[in-house]
Design a protein around this motif. Structure first.
Motif, PDB file in Angstrom:
ATOM      1  N   ALA A   8      33.455  43.054  35.241  1.00 38.78           N
ATOM      2  CA  ALA A   8      32.903  41.722  35.354  1.00 38.78           C
ATOM      3  C   ALA A   8      31.524  41.713  35.989  1.00 38.78           C
ATOM      4  CB  ALA A   8      33.836  40.852  36.200  1.00 38.78           C
ATOM      5  N   VAL A   9      31.257  42.694  36.826  1.00 39.47           N
ATOM      6  CA  VAL A   9      30.113  42.555  37.727  1.00 39.47           C
ATOM      7  C   VAL A   9      28.806  42.444  36.963  1.00 39.47           C
ATOM      8  CG1 VAL A   9      29.605  44.998  38.124  1.00 39.47           C
ATOM      9  CG2 VAL A   9      29.204  43.342  39.920  1.00 39.47           C
ATOM     10  N   ASN A  34      40.443  35.736  37.738  1.00 37.74           N
ATOM     11  CA  ASN A  34      39.141  35.117  37.975  1.00 37.74           C
ATOM     12  C   ASN A  34      38.639  35.383  39.387  1.00 37.74           C
ATOM     13  OD1 ASN A  34      38.449  33.780  35.465  1.00 37.74           O
ATOM     14  ND2 ASN A  34      40.296  32.587  35.814  1.00 37.74           N
ATOM     15  N   ILE A  67      36.869  38.617  39.443  1.00 35.32           N
ATOM     16  CA  ILE A  67      35.563  38.538  38.790  1.00 35.32           C
ATOM     17  C   ILE A  67      34.539  37.915  39.747  1.00 35.32           C
ATOM     18  CG2 ILE A  67      34.306  37.381  36.936  1.00 35.32           C
ATOM     19  CD1 ILE A  67      36.673  37.846  35.152  1.00 35.32           C
ATOM     20  N   TYR A  68      34.955  36.846  40.435  1.00 29.65           N
ATOM     21  CA  TYR A  68      34.051  36.232  41.408  1.00 29.65           C
ATOM     22  C   TYR A  68      33.747  37.171  42.566  1.00 29.65           C
ATOM     23  CZ  TYR A  68      34.634  31.694  39.160  1.00 29.65           C
ATOM     24  OH  TYR A  68      34.614  30.670  38.267  1.00 29.65           O
ATOM     25  N   ALA A 115      31.166  39.620  41.728  1.00 27.88           N
ATOM     26  CA  ALA A 115      29.830  39.018  41.697  1.00 27.88           C
ATOM     27  C   ALA A 115      29.329  38.747  43.111  1.00 27.88           C
ATOM     28  CB  ALA A 115      29.864  37.731  40.883  1.00 27.88           C
ATOM     29  N   LEU A 155      26.084  33.027  41.989  1.00 29.53           N
ATOM     30  CA  LEU A 155      27.227  33.252  41.114  1.00 29.53           C
ATOM     31  C   LEU A 155      27.150  32.457  39.821  1.00 29.53           C
ATOM     32  CD1 LEU A 155      28.626  34.900  43.276  1.00 29.53           C
ATOM     33  CD2 LEU A 155      30.636  33.453  43.040  1.00 29.53           C
ATOM     34  N   THR A 206      28.051  34.077  36.539  1.00 29.15           N
ATOM     35  CA  THR A 206      29.462  34.473  36.512  1.00 29.15           C
ATOM     36  C   THR A 206      30.358  33.262  36.318  1.00 29.15           C
ATOM     37  OG1 THR A 206      28.812  36.129  38.115  1.00 29.15           O
ATOM     38  CG2 THR A 206      31.166  35.877  37.707  1.00 29.15           C
ATOM     39  N   PHE A 250      30.291  32.256  32.836  1.00 29.01           N
ATOM     40  CA  PHE A 250      31.084  33.217  32.069  1.00 29.01           C
ATOM     41  C   PHE A 250      32.580  32.887  32.156  1.00 29.01           C
ATOM     42  CE2 PHE A 250      33.584  37.181  32.462  1.00 29.01           C
ATOM     43  CZ  PHE A 250      33.436  37.680  31.187  1.00 29.01           C
ATOM     44  N   THR A 251      33.069  32.628  33.376  1.00 25.68           N
ATOM     45  CA  THR A 251      34.497  32.333  33.518  1.00 25.68           C
ATOM     46  C   THR A 251      34.858  30.998  32.871  1.00 25.68           C
ATOM     47  OG1 THR A 251      34.089  31.383  35.695  1.00 25.68           O
ATOM     48  CG2 THR A 251      34.839  33.669  35.626  1.00 25.68           C
TER      49      THR A 251
END
Lengths: 305, 332
Positions: free
Chosen positions: A302-303, B204, B207-208, B211, B242, B245, B248-249
């Motif tokens: 994801a990064v 999720n 993923i956060y 980031a 963020l 990101t 994206f989510t």
């Protein structure tokens, strides 16, 4: 290795090289002020969420080990009972679970192996090889991520029946042989982890391109392939929509069998739960063993996404 | 070392033949041509599997769906196609159940995506502290991701049951009466949203978290020098960093919620799933498609539903893009 670096970042409390150590006291992390530790509130909140995450799984076990009447009684049971073996046995025979497990292993195994091979090849090409249309093609790969499978199931179903794969495992395996996410994931990893020098050296030594893949790229890619393999396996094992349409009662995967068990006329809930337990347990074991790698894999995927 | 293997192997037999005789010049050019061909063709050969598989099982069916949507095709006679023009679209667009499914999909999508992403953001913030056993917490929070839709839906079906459901038992202690979760219009949507939230929040969150850990620390240093509180730092530094990101989510969750199928199909167990409850109160578009195509056996209208989904997806994408543009502008 790039994959673990985000995971390792918070654990930098170990002895550091001199230059790093000098900077260290001024380091600052979001919200943590000067002390980097999380407070009691953090732990309490995480514990609550953690219990919420695990409770339904525990409840599966509890429900699978009682009779249906006990499960649905005015005061439901909280501890596992003694009917687990009986319910597992009933689920096994009622839902064709023996066949379903074998099918699930075949499907997930084939999909994982093929995805690993093809995605590594494609990821390597996109990361390290120069060719016309590379950027546009990569954009195309990523764009396919946004297309839900629902949009193509009707003709897919007709095609599969046309070529004689109707109800067969091939109809589930072949559409998922290679994934856009996997290509993207391997490209991200290889573009950082694989130095051009290594490829050049192999070329000077007279290796052809496929030889380079086998003896240079694959060894370098192994950690990422491990992660991608686990993510793919989890996904293939849990896939429901298309297998449910494509396969039938005689030849189901675990999830399909489970769906059909619950759609039967009067499903016995504790037997259904026993089936759910059987379908979840293998992955939970994988999770307990490889949890760290899977977590790291999702984060590294994801990064840069 | 990985390199030592090709080195030795490649030196022993020169490529193109194992003879030790000096190669003639013609042979040399032939070989170099082969090399050049190898260099040119290899990348395409390596990416070909993806495009072949996608073309055969993704793109071609996607386009073919549009053709089928203009025909009468029954599940019982797959090889008989009869041209009906726009009839199938007419049929579904005048079916109130279709619009119920559209609004259900939309409502459940919002009800599951918004809380899920907000909770994930908060959780990621907590996990970004230095914690004891941080890997343990991350793994625990991700565990629901390992559960299949089918198992998750079936467990929650038990939890949300009207009689003898776990949730109603808890609510009774607090003094709320019996709620028939699956029967109510809102309650059934809440139930399905809970299943989705349970399965995807951990994913999720990670993923956060990834980031957040990529946000440069000097930004926080500068903010704290300017006297920003933790909350202000979270709002003014973390959230803006963020933004890609988060976008994206949102996209991923939106596409995911368009596809909700197992959760509504299995919410009540038994045979009610295919119609999404006795009043279609939790029927999603995927369930509607399944019901038309595989329960009733009319594949033509099912294909029309697929194209309606494509249209909806494009609308959502356009709205997303507009909102994204608006947010970016107003942030400057």
């Amino acid at each position: 290795m790039t994959m673990t670096s985000p995971t390792k970042a918070p654990e930098l409390g170990l002895p550091q090289p001199a230059e790093r150590a000098a900077r260290r006291p001024r380091r600052f992390r979001p919200g943590a002020g000067k002390q980097l530790q999380g407070g009691p509130f953090t732990y309490i909140a995480l514990a609550v969420v953690g219990i919420g995450s695990l409770l339904p799984l525990y409840w599966t076990l509890v429900a699978a080990s009682h009779t249906q009447d006990e499960v649905l009684a005015t005061t439901p049971p909280f501890l596992p009972g003694g009917r687990l073996m009986h319910n597992l046995d009933a689920a096994w025979t009622q839902a064709n679970l023996g066949k379903a497990i074998v099918n699930s292993i075949i499907v997930s195994g084939c999909i994982t192996a093929a995805t690993l091979f093809f995605c590594t090849l494609a990821g390597y090409a996109f990361a390290k090889m120069r060719f016309t249309g590379r950027g546009a093609l990569m954009t195309g790969v990523i764009a396919t991520l946004t297309i839900p499978p629902q949009l193509s199931v009707v003709p897919l179903f007709m095609m599969m029946s046309d070529i004689g794969w109707g109800g067969k495992l091939e109809s589930v395996i072949f559409p998922t042989l290679v994934s856009a996410f996997g290509v993207f994931f391997m490209r991200q990893y290889l573009s950082e982890a694989l130095p051009y020098e290594l490829i050049e050296a192999a070329k000077i030594d007279g290796a052809n391109n496929f030889r380079i893949v086998l003896s240079v790229v694959l060894p370098v890619a192994r950690p990422a392939m491990m992660v991608l393999g686990m993510l793919t396996f989890v996904q293939a094992w849990n896939d429901f929509f298309w297998p449910y349409l494509a396969l039938n009662q005689q030849n189901p995967t675990l999830q399909v069998a489970l769906g059909q068990l619950s759609a039967s006329y009067t499903p016995d809930q504790s037997i259904v739960m026993a089936g759910a337990l059987i379908s979840t347990l293998p992955l939970l074991v994988v999770f307990v063993i490889f949890g760290k790698q899977i977590v790291g894999g999702i984060m590294s995927g994801a990064v840069k996404g | 070392m990985a390199t030592s293997t090709p080195t030795r192997d490649a030196f022993a037999p020169p490529p193109g033949g194992s003879q030790q005789k000096p190669a003639s010049s013609r042979r040399q050019t032939w070989r170099s041509r082969l090399w050049r061909f190898d260099d040119k063709a290899s990348p395409y050969a390596y990416i070909a599997p993806f495009f072949l598989v996608f073309g055969a099982f993704g793109l071609y069916p996607l386009l073919y769906t549009g053709w089928i949507a203009l025909h009468r095709v029954e599940l019982t006679g797959l090889d008989q196609m009869e041209w009906v023009g726009w009839d199938n679209f007419d049929k579904i667009l005048h079916d109130s159940e279709f619009w119920t499914a559209v609004s259900n999909t939309f409502l459940i999508g919002v009800m599951s995506t918004v809380p899920q992403l907000l909770v994930a953001l908060g959780l990621a913030h907590l996990l970004n502290y230095r914690l004891r056993a941080s890997t343990f917490w991350r793994t625990v929070i991700l565990t629901p991701y390992a559960t299949s839709v089918a198992s998750a839906a079936l467990v929650f079906a038990l939890v949300f049951r009207a009689d003898g459901g776990l949730l109603n038992w808890v609510l009774q202690i607090v003094g709320f009466g019996d709620t028939n979760w699956a029967n109510g219009h809102w309650t059934s949507k809440i139930a399905i949203s809970v299943i989705v939230i349970w399965r995807w929040t951990g994913y999720n969150t990670l993923i956060y978290l990834a980031a957040m850990q990529a946000v440069p620390t000097d930004l926080y240093e500068a903010a704290s020098l300017d006297g920003a509180s933790r909350w202000q730092q979270f709002r003014k530094v973390t959230i803006p960093s963020l933004r890609p990101t988060i976008l994206f989510t949102i996209v991923i969750s939106t596409i995911g919620s368009m596809q909700l199928f197992g959760e509504p199909l299995l919410l009540e167990g038994g045979t009610l799933g295919a119609t999404g409850g006795n009043e279609n109160q939790y029927e999603t578009l995927s369930v509607y498609l399944y019901n038309y195509g595989w329960n009733l056996g009319h594949l033509g209208p099912a294909a029309a539903v697929a194209w309606a989904m494509l249209a909806l997806l494009l609308i959502i994408a356009a709205v997303n893009w507009l909102i994204g543009r608006f947010v970016r502008k107003s942030a400057v």
